[in-house]
Design a protein around this motif. Structure first.
Motif: not given
Length: 691
Positions: A626-631, A616
């Motif tokens: 910063s989201t669950d995807k990036s983490q 995202d």
């Protein structure tokens, strides 16, 4: 209505022979060509008719001006002399009538409020404060002694043009009554009540358009006075403000929530006919107005002495010497809901949207900090169009060809994609916020197309003078149209020829505004397009095929990850370029803290290219959110980094070996201090990795 705008003639004993010998003749010849096409109604002269009070022209400088300038033009063009509207400039004052003591008092004490009081006190009288403009005002009064609908005063004069079809108000502002050789900008007040009084008069007269005529641009006035005047012009039913003094052409649409106005500044009309600087050579503007449609057209003209004593298009100021558009209008509000139980007209029924302001934001720097980002948006649209072709024909290999034309100052993006049908143009392309690709993804349950927000194309108007679209489909054939502005209608070309070679496809040709550099735009394309198939750039006579790049030049010890979410390539390098991030082949940014592990070593280079919907990012496509995807990506990059380090430590390369050892030593020595920050993902701004 057709108006000629002249300014800053500065007639004096040194240039009067030039005026008589060739300038007036050349001006009449040029104006006559326009007059044959459409009659000239009024001629505005926005100050500085003479130079230094006309002292070098004898006892009656303005009679000399009338005899040698106004009268011959009036006779040749059949424009009555009382259709010449004039205002004083700073060179029209007679400094001999400036009293030192009085000037000192005004310079020290004058403010907005006191200046407005002088506007009232001096409108019908000549006193010490305004005696410096008495000679000019006497000439103006005589010139318009028999003019109908002309209201004279020593400050602002008012004129109503009434041709039975429409009424146009002219506020002839006296902004030079305070001028003196020693006047500083902060001391320059004019009395902004002149505008309020004009506005009230125009309301009473029920005018269709209103023009405010100044000599000085607003930037030449005291800051407080300047702010007051800008506010009045934007909100109090003034449509156009015309200025002189600067000796160069400028035009700008200034918009507020309650309306706005068109600001026009003109070249010096004569002053120095031998001027060699193209920016300041003499010239004039021709202004055509349609009061019913609220539209305008400006034809900018420039005098060229060295090639035949003639006027020609002022292409230095405007492409092709012309510009046109709609006059700024009061805000257009659209209700977002209809159901309400409200019966009080002073309360809103629902939220409303100011469409003009919202669209302005969508093509502003808040969303596109890079003014050349429109190139990325166009190529992304072409990639999506080509991918839709490949969906129906897996053997197809559609091309994208970008043409850079420095001579004509345009960039063209042509693709052999699926083109746009009439239905697509009407229901997707022409609807801001509706993405063709997003709808296609939803309808086909796919996620391989890039475009997401439905606003990318209008970013072209940040840089575009005009955009020409040529599209072709099997269903509707070829359609060609032109757009000059997001707030203007589409101009369609009838019987458009089949200019596109492919069976289907689209070309978007963007002619750049003055001030935008075509080479910078070309460089921007190469910077953004990192992994785009079948992309070529034609720049002049050269053709360059753009190959994909992974930011791995001169690196050693590579590590690669390929999955359905991204492709990642890492390398160890003596430089500190960092890890690039791209989305569907298009560059996002070189520094992406949202996906990098904490204290990520700067000597690790490479790139991660995300697949559609796998990450995202913000609407400008320059920052990963910063989201669950990036983490999840952070953790995976960290694992990849360990494997890269292991390969390096097992090697015999002393330089890269030492880089890794230095980093690990730093990591271990500071582990206790940094562990809480790792756990909380807090990065202290003063801590830098040195390896």
């Amino acid at each position: 209505m057709r108006i000629v705008h002249l300014s800053d003639i500065h007639l004096n004993s040194n240039n009067k022979e030039d005026l008589k010998n060739y300038y007036v003749e050349s001006l009449i010849e040029d104006l006559s060509n326009f007059s044959q096409e459409k009659k000239i109604d009024l001629i505005l002269i926005t100050g500085d008719l003479v130079d230094k009070g006309g002292n070098s022209l004898g006892a009656e400088p303005y009679k000399f001006f009338q005899d040698n300038f106004i009268t011959p033009i009036s006779a040749a063009l059949d424009v009555p002399s009382n259709h010449f509207l004039i205002i004083p400039g700073n060179h029209d004052i007679n400094k001999e009538f400036i009293k030192v003591d009085n000037e000192f008092y005004l310079s020290e004490k004058l403010n907005c409020k006191l200046a407005n009081q002088y506007v009232e006190d001096l409108k019908n009288e000549i006193k010490d404060e305004n005696k410096r403009i008495e000679q000019f005002k006497t000439f103006e009064k005589e010139l318009h002694s028999l003019t109908e609908n002309y209201t004279f005063s020593n400050m602002h004069s008012l004129y109503i043009w009434n041709n039975k079809e429409f009424k146009i108000g002219f506020a002839l502002i006296n902004d030079s009554w305070r001028c003196s050789p020693d006047l500083k900008r902060d001391q320059h007040f004019i009395g902004h009540d002149q505008l309020f009084k004009a506005r009230n008069f125009f309301i009473k007269e029920e005018t269709d358009l209103n023009l405010a005529i100044f000599h000085h641009p607003l930037s030449a006035l005291n800051g407080d006075e300047q702010s007051e005047i800008k506010n009045i012009l934007k909100t109090k039913n003034f449509d156009i403000a015309i200025f002189g003094h600067n000796h160069k052409y400028e035009a700008e649409r200034l918009i507020s929530g309650h309306g706005g106005y068109l600001s026009i500044n003109g070249r010096s009309a004569f002053s120095n006919p031998s001027e060699t600087s193209s920016l300041y050579q003499p010239g004039y503007n021709l202004l055509d107005l349609d009061p019913h449609q609220k539209t305008y057209k400006i034809s900018a003209r420039k005098f060229i002495k060295g090639s035949g004593y003639r006027f020609d298009k002022d292409t230095d100021s405007i492409p092709n010497g012309e510009e046109s558009g709609s006059l700024p209008q009061p805000e257009r509000l659209y209700a977002l809901a209809e159901d309400t139980n409200n019966e009080d007209e002073n309360l809103p029924d629902s939220y409303t949207a100011d469409v003009d302001r919202i669209v302005g934001l969508l093509i502003g720097e808040s969303i596109y900090p890079d003014k050349y980002a429109f190139t990325r948006e166009l190529v992304q649209n072409s990639v999506d169009a080509c991918n839709r072709v490949i969906e129906t024909n897996s053997h197809a290999s559609p091309r994208i060809i970008i043409t850079i034309d420095p001579e004509s100052n345009f960039i063209e993006v042509y693709d052999e994609g699926d083109g746009m049908t009439k239905n697509v143009i009407k229901n997707h392309f022409a609807v801001i916020g509706k993405s063709i690709s997003q709808d296609h993804n939803e309808n086909t349950q796919r996620s391989n197309l890039i475009s997401k927000f439905g606003i990318g194309f209008i970013s072209t108007f940040i840089a575009a003078e005009k955009v020409v679209i040529n599209t072709k489909t099997e269903e509707d054939g070829s359609i060609k149209f032109e757009i000059e502005d997001v707030f203007k209608g589409f101009k369609y070309f009838n019987n458009s020829q089949n200019e596109l070679e492919s069976k289907s496809g689209t070309s978007i040709r963007v002619y750049l505004k003055k001030g935008f550099d075509i080479n910078t735009a070309s460089d921007t394309i190469r910077r953004y397009c990192r992994h785009v198939n079948n992309l070529e750039i034609k720049h002049g006579d050269s053709v360059m095929k753009i190959e994909e790049r992974w930011n791995m030049e001169d690196s050693s010890f590579f590590y690669t990850v390929d999955n359905n979410r991204y492709s990642l390539k890492l390398g160890l390098n003596n430089s500190t370029r960092g890890l690039y991030a791209s989305y569907c082949g298009f560059f996002i940014s070189p520094h992406n803290s949202a996906i990098l592990p904490f204290r990520f070593p700067s000597h690790i280079v490479g790139e991660i290219n995300f697949a559609p919907k796998s990450i995202d990012f913000d609407i400008s496509r320059t920052k990963i959110i910063s989201t669950d995807k990036s983490q999840a990506v952070q953790r995976e990059i960290s694992l990849a980094l360990r494997k890269l380090f292991r390969d390096c430590l097992e090697s015999s390369n002393e330089l890269t070996y030492q880089i890794v050892v230095n980093y690990l030593q730093f990591y271990l020595q500071n582990y206790d201090q940094l562990k809480p920050l790792y756990d909380k993902s807090i990065i202290p701004p003063k801590i830098r990795t040195v390896i």
